[in-house]
Design a protein around this motif. Structure first.
Motif, PDB file in Angstrom:
ATOM      1  N   SER A  32      21.054  58.326 -34.640  1.00 36.11           N
ATOM      2  CA  SER A  32      22.203  59.139 -34.909  1.00 36.11           C
ATOM      3  C   SER A  32      21.877  59.949 -35.922  1.00 36.11           C
ATOM      4  CB  SER A  32      23.111  57.911 -35.218  1.00 36.11           C
ATOM      5  OG  SER A  32      23.065  57.487 -36.698  1.00 36.11           O
ATOM      6  N   HIS A  33      22.975  61.061 -35.895  1.00 39.46           N
ATOM      7  CA  HIS A  33      22.858  61.845 -37.044  1.00 39.46           C
ATOM      8  C   HIS A  33      22.994  61.322 -38.426  1.00 39.46           C
ATOM      9  CE1 HIS A  33      25.058  64.671 -39.887  1.00 39.46           C
ATOM     10  NE2 HIS A  33      24.421  65.638 -39.297  1.00 39.46           N
ATOM     11  N   SER A  34      23.726  60.228 -38.693  1.00 37.51           N
ATOM     12  CA  SER A  34      23.837  59.700 -40.164  1.00 37.51           C
ATOM     13  C   SER A  34      22.628  58.822 -40.323  1.00 37.51           C
ATOM     14  CB  SER A  34      25.006  58.651 -39.813  1.00 37.51           C
ATOM     15  OG  SER A  34      24.964  57.537 -39.127  1.00 37.51           O
ATOM     16  N   GLU A  35      21.994  58.395 -39.275  1.00 35.69           N
ATOM     17  CA  GLU A  35      20.631  57.509 -39.636  1.00 35.69           C
ATOM     18  C   GLU A  35      19.615  58.490 -39.953  1.00 35.69           C
ATOM     19  OE1 GLU A  35      17.596  54.608 -37.137  1.00 35.69           O
ATOM     20  OE2 GLU A  35      17.884  56.814 -36.103  1.00 35.69           O
ATOM     21  N   ALA A  36      19.653  59.875 -39.428  1.00 36.32           N
ATOM     22  CA  ALA A  36      18.777  60.943 -39.726  1.00 36.32           C
ATOM     23  C   ALA A  36      18.679  61.245 -40.969  1.00 36.32           C
ATOM     24  CB  ALA A  36      18.833  62.176 -38.785  1.00 36.32           C
ATOM     25  N   ILE A  37      19.990  61.448 -41.369  1.00 38.24           N
ATOM     26  CA  ILE A  37      20.188  61.942 -42.984  1.00 38.24           C
ATOM     27  C   ILE A  37      19.787  60.859 -43.874  1.00 38.24           C
ATOM     28  CG2 ILE A  37      22.027  62.584 -44.627  1.00 38.24           C
ATOM     29  CD1 ILE A  37      23.199  64.191 -42.429  1.00 38.24           C
ATOM     30  N   GLU A  38      20.047  59.532 -43.529  1.00 44.23           N
ATOM     31  CA  GLU A  38      19.846  58.343 -44.381  1.00 44.23           C
ATOM     32  C   GLU A  38      18.272  58.309 -44.479  1.00 44.23           C
ATOM     33  OE1 GLU A  38      20.104  53.607 -44.248  1.00 44.23           O
ATOM     34  OE2 GLU A  38      21.873  54.837 -43.627  1.00 44.23           O
ATOM     35  N   LEU A  39      17.675  58.310 -43.456  1.00 45.24           N
ATOM     36  CA  LEU A  39      15.980  58.146 -43.480  1.00 45.24           C
ATOM     37  C   LEU A  39      15.489  59.185 -44.219  1.00 45.24           C
ATOM     38  CD1 LEU A  39      15.412  56.743 -40.030  1.00 45.24           C
ATOM     39  CD2 LEU A  39      15.336  55.468 -42.098  1.00 45.24           C
ATOM     40  N   VAL A  40      15.716  60.467 -43.911  1.00 41.60           N
ATOM     41  CA  VAL A  40      15.319  61.639 -44.687  1.00 41.60           C
ATOM     42  C   VAL A  40      15.531  61.656 -46.265  1.00 41.60           C
ATOM     43  CG1 VAL A  40      15.272  64.109 -45.079  1.00 41.60           C
ATOM     44  CG2 VAL A  40      15.143  63.192 -42.609  1.00 41.60           C
ATOM     45  N   GLN A  41      16.718  61.159 -46.491  1.00 39.06           N
ATOM     46  CA  GLN A  41      17.086  61.182 -48.040  1.00 39.06           C
ATOM     47  C   GLN A  41      16.379  59.892 -48.606  1.00 39.06           C
ATOM     48  OE1 GLN A  41      21.364  61.322 -47.957  1.00 39.06           O
ATOM     49  NE2 GLN A  41      21.217  63.408 -48.024  1.00 39.06           N
ATOM     50  N   GLY A  42      15.925  59.054 -47.834  1.00 38.73           N
ATOM     51  CA  GLY A  42      15.424  57.878 -48.623  1.00 38.73           C
ATOM     52  C   GLY A  42      13.782  57.778 -48.756  1.00 38.73           C
ATOM     53  N   ALA A  43      13.371  58.983 -47.755  1.00 40.14           N
ATOM     54  CA  ALA A  43      11.591  58.930 -47.725  1.00 40.14           C
ATOM     55  C   ALA A  43      11.064  59.745 -48.922  1.00 40.14           C
ATOM     56  CB  ALA A  43      11.644  59.591 -46.272  1.00 40.14           C
ATOM     57  N   SER A  44       9.830  59.519 -48.911  1.00 40.87           N
ATOM     58  CA  SER A  44       9.248  60.423 -49.915  1.00 40.87           C
ATOM     59  C   SER A  44       8.620  61.582 -49.610  1.00 40.87           C
ATOM     60  CB  SER A  44       7.856  59.189 -50.375  1.00 40.87           C
ATOM     61  OG  SER A  44       7.137  59.867 -51.734  1.00 40.87           O
ATOM     62  N   PHE A  45       8.685  62.504 -50.541  1.00 40.14           N
ATOM     63  CA  PHE A  45       8.413  63.741 -49.961  1.00 40.14           C
ATOM     64  C   PHE A  45       7.566  64.625 -51.223  1.00 40.14           C
ATOM     65  CE2 PHE A  45      11.833  63.200 -47.117  1.00 40.14           C
ATOM     66  CZ  PHE A  45      11.405  63.486 -45.764  1.00 40.14           C
ATOM     67  N   GLN A  46       6.652  65.474 -50.883  1.00 38.30           N
ATOM     68  CA  GLN A  46       6.190  66.203 -51.975  1.00 38.30           C
ATOM     69  C   GLN A  46       7.238  67.107 -52.710  1.00 38.30           C
ATOM     70  OE1 GLN A  46       3.179  66.218 -53.351  1.00 38.30           O
ATOM     71  NE2 GLN A  46       2.540  64.758 -51.921  1.00 38.30           N
TER      72      GLN A  46
END
Length: 99
Positions: A32-46
């Protein structure tokens, strides 16, 4: 021409500062759209930046998440809605912040 040279220098600097594709692997698709935002915001990024847009009456803020310092996720928040875009070049993010 000067802008292109400056961009190459900045990109080279970013790549030399540890930017590499070593982030947590995200799925190729989301349920879902909300899952995408949640996973991206919670991931580790440079690169993980948020820019407030105080001069806009309809855009509240935007965030950019990138593993490789070349392309990333762009999340635009306006009036309680969030829009997520994938594979956005960092130059677009830099342009958004400057606008």
């Amino acid at each position: 021409m000067i802008k292109k040279i400056s961009l190459l220098i900045v990109c080279g600097f970013l790549l030399d500062c540890g930017c590499g594709n070593n982030c947590k692997i995200l799925p190729n698709s989301f349920k879902s759209h909300s899952e995408a935002i949640e996973l991206v915001q919670g991931a580790s990024f440079q690169i993980k930046e948020t820019h407030k847009t105080t001069s806009s009456s309809w855009i509240i803020d935007a965030s950019y998440y990138s593993c490789d310092c070349l392309k990333g996720f762009f999340i635009l928040r306006k009036n309680n809605k969030q829009y997520i875009y994938q594979y956005v070049p960092i130059e677009i993010w830099e342009g958004f912040k400057a606008a």
